[in-house]
Motif scaffolding. Structure first.
Motif, PDB file in Angstrom:
ATOM      1  N   THR A 320       0.626  -1.178   0.060  1.00 14.91           N
ATOM      2  CA  THR A 320       0.129  -0.024  -0.010  1.00 14.91           C
ATOM      3  C   THR A 320       0.781   1.250  -0.051  1.00 14.91           C
ATOM      4  O   THR A 320       2.033   1.213   0.469  1.00 14.91           O
ATOM      5  N   ASN A 321       0.403   2.204  -0.736  1.00 18.21           N
ATOM      6  CA  ASN A 321       1.042   3.543  -0.590  1.00 18.21           C
ATOM      7  C   ASN A 321       0.143   4.674  -1.034  1.00 18.21           C
ATOM      8  O   ASN A 321      -0.935   4.322  -1.248  1.00 18.21           O
ATOM      9  N   PHE A 322       0.332   5.861  -1.079  1.00  6.17           N
ATOM     10  CA  PHE A 322      -0.345   6.938  -1.320  1.00  6.17           C
ATOM     11  C   PHE A 322      -0.797   7.087  -2.626  1.00  6.17           C
ATOM     12  O   PHE A 322       0.111   6.810  -3.477  1.00  6.17           O
ATOM     13  N   GLU A 361      -2.463   4.486   4.173  1.00  6.30           N
ATOM     14  CA  GLU A 361      -2.226   5.473   3.119  1.00  6.30           C
ATOM     15  C   GLU A 361      -3.440   5.622   2.244  1.00  6.30           C
ATOM     16  O   GLU A 361      -3.814   6.808   1.671  1.00  6.30           O
ATOM     17  N   TYR A 364      -6.210   7.968   3.663  1.00  9.68           N
ATOM     18  CA  TYR A 364      -5.809   9.398   3.795  1.00  9.68           C
ATOM     19  C   TYR A 364      -5.731   9.846   2.139  1.00  9.68           C
ATOM     20  O   TYR A 364      -6.262  11.000   2.168  1.00  9.68           O
ATOM     21  N   SER A 365      -5.498   8.992   1.436  1.00 12.15           N
ATOM     22  CA  SER A 365      -5.567   9.405   0.003  1.00 12.15           C
ATOM     23  C   SER A 365      -6.955   9.818  -0.348  1.00 12.15           C
ATOM     24  O   SER A 365      -7.213  10.787  -1.068  1.00 12.15           O
ATOM     25  N   TYR A 403       4.403   9.419   8.617  1.00 11.73           N
ATOM     26  CA  TYR A 403       4.791   8.745   7.415  1.00 11.73           C
ATOM     27  C   TYR A 403       6.333   9.139   7.223  1.00 11.73           C
ATOM     28  O   TYR A 403       6.666  10.388   7.317  1.00 11.73           O
ATOM     29  N   ILE A 407       7.713   9.220   1.291  1.00  7.09           N
ATOM     30  CA  ILE A 407       6.147   9.158   0.581  1.00  7.09           C
ATOM     31  C   ILE A 407       6.212  10.354  -0.425  1.00  7.09           C
ATOM     32  O   ILE A 407       5.155  10.431  -1.017  1.00  7.09           O
TER      33      ILE A 407
END
Length: 1010
Positions: A320-322, A361, A364-365, A403, A407
C-alpha cells in the motif's frame, strides 16, 4: 618476462571473468575430491539452478558497513548482490576498488542491460537510478517530479516485483528514510529483510525508520548478517516451490493446526484465504528460522506464542502507498467523487469505508481527494471516513498519521504542502484531514460492517480470499452501500458473477456502481445483519393499492354478469362481508344482537361448515374452489347449493378479497320421480339420516378447519421467524453503531491525550514565563480594552496595592505608591493612539521607576488592551546624576583629563587638555597618547598602559609631555583604570596631567625635547 597482452579484439574484462571462473571451478573440484576421499564437507552444497538477489541500501557511513559485510561473506555463496548508495553525481565513485580489498567476489559498476549473476556485486552509478526486470539491470534517469530522489526505494520496489519471494533487502547506515517503503514492498511479496543494529550504525536514520515498520526479520550487526543470509538462502523456500518431507494430506493437516493456533491466539480465522498464499507465508517464516519440516515449525508455534503473533502479522502484509494506481485515483477525482458530492445534501453525512486499510495510506488518499473536490466545487459536505483492519499495530500506525519522507515520491509537492507537516525526516498528516478519519479494529469476515455507505474502497484484499469467501464479501458490500454507491477494487480483483449487483464505471481500474434493490434472500454470512424476504403480509401491505368498496363492487358485478349471475358477497381476509350482490337472505341470516357481518356467523346451518374450509383453501391455494351439493334447510325444505369461492386478483382491487357465490341447483325431474316413493318412508329415519349426513359433513369441516389452523400457525411461525430475523438484524445494526461509537470514543481519547499534552506544554510555558518575570524583578501588569486588570507579576505588588481578587477590576480603582497617579489616563492615551509611552515617575517613598506603556497585540495582530512595565531606576538615576556632575567638573577643570585604551588611542579630551596641549578635541580623538610623550619615554608609557590594563596600580609620578608647538614641559601624572570590557578584552585608562613647569621655575629648551 613482460606479461603477454591480449589481442586487441578480445575484451580484457571477459578474460578476467574467465580466469576467475577457472579458479572457482578448480576450487570446487578440489573440494569435491576431498569430500570423496572421506573428509566430510563442513557446509551443505548450494544448488546452482536458482539464486536469490540481495538489494543492499546504504548512505552516509555506508562504506565501512559494506566493508564489514563483504569481508564476512564467503566467495562460494550463489547469491547476487546489488548495492544502492546515495552518490554525488559530481564525483567519481571509487567504491569498487575499496570493496575489492575486502572480498573476492566479482565487483561491477552497473551498466544498462547487464545480466545479474550469482557470486557478483553490482554497484549503482551516481547519475542513474536502477531497476531490475527478468534479472537484468535497467538504468534510468532519476525522475524528480517532486524534488526527491530515493534510489533505494526505487530499486527495492522493482526487486519485489521481479523476484517475489527470492527478493532480499538489507538496509545499512544512512540518514533519512529511503528504503522503508521498498522494504514494505519486498515483505508483501514474500521476501526477507535485514537491518543493521541502530547502535552500530554511524547514522541510524535509515535503520531506525525500517525497524519502526515492525516488518524486519533480522536486526543484526553487519558482521553477523552473512551467516544468517547463507542459512536463509539454503532453505527449500528459496530453492524449491513447496515444503519437503510431507505428503499433501499431512501438509493440509499441519496447515490446519497452524490456523487453529492463530485463531486461538488472535481470534482470527484464515481458513477462507487462498491456501497457496498462506502456505508460502508459513514457508517464509520456516526459512527465517532455518526449519525445513513443517511439523517442527508447528512445534515451535506451540511453544513460542510470540512466533504466532509474528506469523499472524506476516500473513497480513499488503502493498500500500499513497495514491496507488494514480490513473485510477484521477478517475475518482474527475468523475466519481464530484457526482457523489452533487447527489448528496449537506444535512446527510457522506460516508466512506476502507476495509483492510493497513497503515492508512489509502484512507488518507481518499480523504484528500474528497476535501480537494469540495474545495474545488465550493460546497461543504459532512464527510465521515471509516478505515478498519484486523492488525492492531497497523491501525495504531495509521492513527498517528506520521509517514517517512519517502512518501514524497507518491505525493505531489502541492499536496504535501497543503495536507502534511514536515517534521524532521517524516511527514505528519494535518489535522484538517486527520479529524475526518475514524480508524477501528474490525474483522471483515465476522464483525458487523458499517452501513449506509456512499463509497467503499477495498483494494487488494479480495485477492487473498478464496472464491467462496469472495462470494460472501461482495454481497456484503452491496448491502452496506446506498443506492448508486461506489465500490473501488484493486486492479487484480473483480466482481465475478455479481454483475446484477454492480455495474462498471471503469473496468480497467475496477470502479463499480451499486445497482439493484435490497437482496431479498438471507445472506449466509457470519455477523452480517440478516437480509430476508418480506413476509407475505408485509409484501402485500407494501404493494397494496387501496381500492374503495364501491370500485370493488362494480368489478364484482361485471364478473357476475359475464360468468355467473347468482347472488354473491365480497369477503375480506377476516371473513367480514364488505359488499352484497343479489338476494342472499336464503343463504345468509343476520345474527341477533350487535351488528356483525362475519359470513361464518351469518351462514345458515349446513353451509357454515363447508364455507369455512372452502374459503381457507381458496386463499391458501390462490385459486377458485367449488363446493358441490351443499344441503341446507330453508322454509321447511332441504335445498342444495353449489358454493363458488374465488379470490379477486384483478388489477385495481385491494389484495385479500374473496368473492363467495351461491349457485342454487334446479331439481332433476327424473330423480324426483325415482325418489317419490321414498316420500312414504318413515320420516324419523329420514330425519336421522339427514342429521347423520350433516354430522359427517361437520366432522369433515372440522378436520379441514384444524388443518387450516395448522397451516395458519405455520404461517404465523414463519412470520415470527421473519420478525425475529429482523430483530436480529436490528440488534446487529445496534452492535455496529456500538462499534462505531467505540471507535469514536477511541478517537476522542486520542484527541484528549493530545490536548492534555498540549495543556501540559502550555502550563510548562506559563511556569517558565512566570519564573522569568519574577527573576527579572520587573513589574508588569496586563489590562484589557476596558483597562481592567487581567494579570500581573509579583513585583507589581510593591507599586500597587494588589491582591489576587483584584483581577477584573479597573486599574483606576487600585491605589498605588506613585506620586503621579494618572496611570489610567496614560493607558487610555496609548490604547487610543497605539503609540508607546515612556515616563520616569517617582514613588512616595523616594524610589524612581521607568514606566513603559505599550499596546497588547494578539497573535492575530488584534489590539486587546495594554501592557505596563515598571523598572526601578533609583540607583541608576543617582549614578547618572553623579556622572553628570562629575562630567561638568572635569569639563571645566584646568588639568588635562583624558582617556585612552590599552593601545594608547585617545577616547576623550577635556578643555583643560586643549589649553595644555594646544590640540582641539576633534584633533585629539584621532591621535595616540605617544604623540604627546617625548620619544625616549615611549617604551615607559607602553609598559605603564600594559601594566594598568592587567590590573596593576600605577602611583602618581612626575613625567614629561610635548605640546603641539613642540614645547616639552613637566607634568604631575596620575593614571587610573576606568573600565574593562571582558567580552572584547579592552580597557580604558583615565589620566590626569597637571602642568608643573612654572612650579619648577623654568621651561625646558626646545633642543632638549627629544
Amino acid at each position: 618476462p613482460p606479461p603477454k597482452l591480449p589481442p586487441e579484439n578480445i575484451d580484457p574484462k571477459a578474460l578476467e571473468e574467465k580466469a576467475v571462473s577457472k579458479k572457482k571451478t578448480a576450487a570446487n573440484q578440489k573440494k569435491l575430491k576431498k569430500t570423496a576421499q572421506g573428509s566430510p564437507a563442513t557446509e551443505k552444497p548450494i544448488r546452482q539452478t536458482s539464486y536469490p538477489i540481495v538489494g543492499i541500501g546504504a548512505s552516509a557511513g555506508g562504506l565501512e558497513t559494506l566493508e564489514g559485510f563483504f569481508s564476512q561473506m564467503p566467495a562460494e555463496n550463489n547469491i547476487a548482490f546489488v548495492v544502492i548508495q546515495h552518490l554525488s553525481p559530481n564525483h567519481k565513485s571509487i567504491m569498487a576498488s575499496l570493496l575489492a580489498k575486502y572480498t573476492s567476489l566479482n565487483i561491477f559498476e552497473s551498466e544498462h542491460g547487464m545480466k545479474v549473476k550469482p557470486g557478483c556485486v553490482y554497484l549503482n552509478p551516481a547519475t542513474k537510478n536502477m531497476a531490475i526486470i527478468n534479472r537484468t539491470l535497467q538504468l534510468v534517469a532519476p525522475n524528480l517530479p517532486h524534488g526527491a530522489n530515493l534510489p533505494i526505494d526505487h530499486f527495492f520496489r522493482s526487486l519485489s516485483e521481479d523476484q517475489r519471494e527470492k527478493a532480499i533487502c538489507i538496509i545499512l547506515s544512512g540518514t533519512g528514510t529511503d528504503g522503508t517503503l521498498g522494504l514494505r514492498a519486498i515483505k508483501a511479496a514474500g521476501g526477507m529483510a535485514m537491518v543493521q543494529e541502530e547502535k552500530q550504525a554511524r547514522y541510524s536514520g535509515m535503520p531506525s525508520s525500517a525497524i519502526d515498520t515492525g516488518l524486519v526479520d533480522h536486526i543484526l550487526p553487519v558482521e553477523k548478517m552473512p551467516r544468517e543470509l547463507i542459512k536463509y538462502v539454503r532453505h527449500p523456500y528459496i530453492e524449491r516451490p513447496s515444503i519437503l518431507g510431507v505428503e499433501a494430506t499431512q501438509l493440509q493437516d499441519h496447515v490446519q493446526k497452524v490456523f487453529l493456533l492463530i485463531r486461538s491466539r488472535t481470534g482470527h480465522d484464515f481458513t477462507g484465504y487462498k491456501q497457496n498464499t498462506i502456505r508460502r507465508r508459513i514457508e517464509r517464516r520456516m526459512a527465517v528460522h532455518h526449519i525445513e519440516r513443517i511439523a517442527e515449525y508447528v512445534a515451535l508455534l506451540q511453544t513460542t506464542p510470540v512466533e504466532v503473533d509474528v506469523l499472524f502479522k506476516d500473513m497480513l502484509i499488503g502493498v500500500t502507498n499513497f495514491f496507488r494506481d494514480e490513473d485510477g485515483f484521477k478517475i475518482l477525482q474527475e468523475k466519481v467523487i464530484p457526482d457523489l458530492l452533487e447527489n448528496t445534501t449537506e444535512d446527510i453525512p457522506l460516508r466512506v469505508w476502507v476495509p483492510g486499510c493497513a497503515t492508512g495510506e489509502e484512507a488518507y488518499s481518499l480523504a484528500i481527494l474528497f476535501v480537494e473536490a469540495m474545495e474545488k466545487m465550493n460546497i461543504h459536505r459532512n464527510l465521515q471516513l471509516f478505515a478498519s483492519d484486523i492488525d492492531s499495530d497497523a491501525i495504531e500506525y495509521a492513527r498517528t498519521g506520521i509517514y517517512p519522507d519517502s512518501i514524497s515520491v507518491d505525493i505531489s509537492p502541492e499536496r504535501l504542502r497543503r495536507h502534511f507537516i514536515k517534521e524532521g525526516n517524516r511527514y505528519k498528516v494535518k489535522k484538517q484531514i486527520r479529524k475526518l478519519m475514524v480508524f477501528a479494529l474490525q474483522n471483515l469476515i465476522k464483525d458487523p460492517p458499517f452501513s449506509k455507505l456512499d463509497f467503499v474502497s477495498c483494494r487488494n484484499l479480495l485477492i487473498y480470499m478464496d472464491t467462496s469467501l469472495q462470494k460472501k464479501v461482495l454481497p456484503l458490500f452491496h448491502y452496506t452501500l446506498n443506492k448508486n454507491g461506489i465500490l473501488f477494487l484493486g486492479t487484480s480483483e473483480s466482481i465475478g458473477e455479481f454483475t446484477t449487483l454492480f455495474t462498471p464505471i471503469s473496468s480497467k481500474w475496477k470502479i463499480f456502481k451499486r445497482i439493484g434493490a435490497v437482496v431479498n434472500h438471507t445472506l449466509a454470512y457470519p455477523g452480517l445483519p440478516v437480509i430476508s424476504a418480506l413476509s407475505p403480509s408485509r409484501q402485500e401491505s407494501s404493494e397494496r393499492e387501496i381500492a374503495t368498496q364501491n370500485n370493488a363492487g362494480h368489478v364484482v358485478k361485471r364478473i357476475i354478469l359475464e360468468n355467473y349471475g347468482p347472488p354473491c358477497v365480497l369477503v375480506d381476509n377476516k371473513y367480514q362481508i364488505t359488499y352484497f350482490i343479489g338476494q342472499t337472505e336464503k343463504y345468509l341470516v343476520p345474527p341477533t344482537g350487535a351488528a356483525n357481518f362475519n359470513i361464518l356467523e351469518m351462514a345458515r346451518e349446513g353451509i357454515r361448515y363447508r364455507l369455512r374450509s372452502a374459503i381457507n383453501k381458496a386463499v391458501s391455494q390462490n385459486r377458485s374452489i367449488t363446493e358441490i351439493g351443499v344441503n341446507f334447510k330453508y322454509a321447511g325444505l332441504f335445498i342444495s347449493v353449489d358454493l363458488v369461492i374465488r379470490p379477486l386478483v384483478e388489477a385495481g382491487i385491494a389484495k385479500g378479497l374473496v368473492m363467495v357465490l351461491f349457485n342454487e341447483k334446479t331439481p332433476d325431474a327424473e330423480k324426483m320421480k325415482k325418489k317419490a316413493p321414498e316420500s312414504h318412508s318413515n320420516p324419523t329415519v329420514s330425519k336421522l339420516e339427514q342429521e347423520l349426513e350433516s354430522s359427517k359433513e361437520y366432522l369433515q369441516t372440522t378436520i379441514e378447519e384444524f388443518e387450516t389452523s395448522n397451516e395458519e400457525l405455520k404461517s404465523t411461525n414463519e412470520e415470527l421467524q421473519s420478525v425475529n430475523e429482523e430483530m436480529q438484524s436490528a440488534n446487529e445494526e445496534l452492535e455496529t453503531a456500538k462499534e462505531e461509537m467505540q471507535s469514536t470514543n477511541e478517537e476522542l481519547v486520542t484527541v484528549n491525550m493530545e490536548h492534555q499534552k498540549k495543556v501540559e506544554q502550555l502550563s510548562q510555558a506559563m511556569d517558565d514565563m512566570t519564573n522569568l518575570l519574577s527573576s527579572t524583578e520587573i513589574g508588569s501588569i496586563f489590562l484589557d480594552r476596558k483597562l481592567c486588570i487581567k494579570r500581573y507579576t509579583p513585583a507589581m505588588t510593591q507599586i500597587f496595592n494588589l491582591i489576587p481578587s483584584d483581577t477584573g477590576r479597573p486599574i483606576s480603582d487600585i491605589t498605588s505608591s506613585l506620586i503621579d497617579d494618572q496611570i489610567d489616563d496614560d493607558a487610555k492615551n496609548v490604547l487610543e493612539t497605539l503609540i508607546r509611552k515612556d515616563l520616569e515617575i517617582e514613588a512616595k517613598s523616594g524610589e524612581f521607576y521607568s514606566m513603559r506603556v505599550v499596546p497588547y497585540r494578539t497573535t492575530d495582530n488584534v489590539i486587546d488592551g495594554v501592557v505596563m512595565t515598571f523598572i526601578e531606576i533609583t540607583e541608576q538615576r543617582q549614578h547618572n546624576l553623579e556622572a553628570k556632575h562629575l562630567a561638568v567638573v572635569l569639563a571645566d577643570s584646568n588639568d588635562a583629563v583624558t582617556m585612552q585604551d590599552s593601545k594608547g588611542d585617545i577616547q576623550s579630551w577635556n578643555k583643560g587638555a586643549e589649553k595644555m596641549y594646544g590640540y582641539t578635541k576633534k584633533e585629539a580623538l584621532y591621535m595616540n597618547v605617544l604623540k604627546l610623550v617625548p620619544r625616549k619615554l615611549h617604551s615607559q608609557v607602553k609598559e605603564q598602559l600594559k601594566d594598568i590594563s592587567h590590573g596593576e596600580k600605577i602611583d602618581s609620578h612626575l613625567s614629561k609631555r610635548v605640546r603641539k608647538n613642540g614645547e616639552v614641559f613637566d607634568v604631575w601624572l596620575t593614571m587610573t583604570l576606568a573600565d574593562v570590557d571582558s567580552y572584547n578584552k579592552h580597557c580604558s585608562v583615565v589620566t590626569t596631567e597637571r602642568d608643573i613647569t612654572k612650579q619648577r621655575g623654568m621651561a625646558i629648551p626646545d633642543k632638549t625635547r627629544d
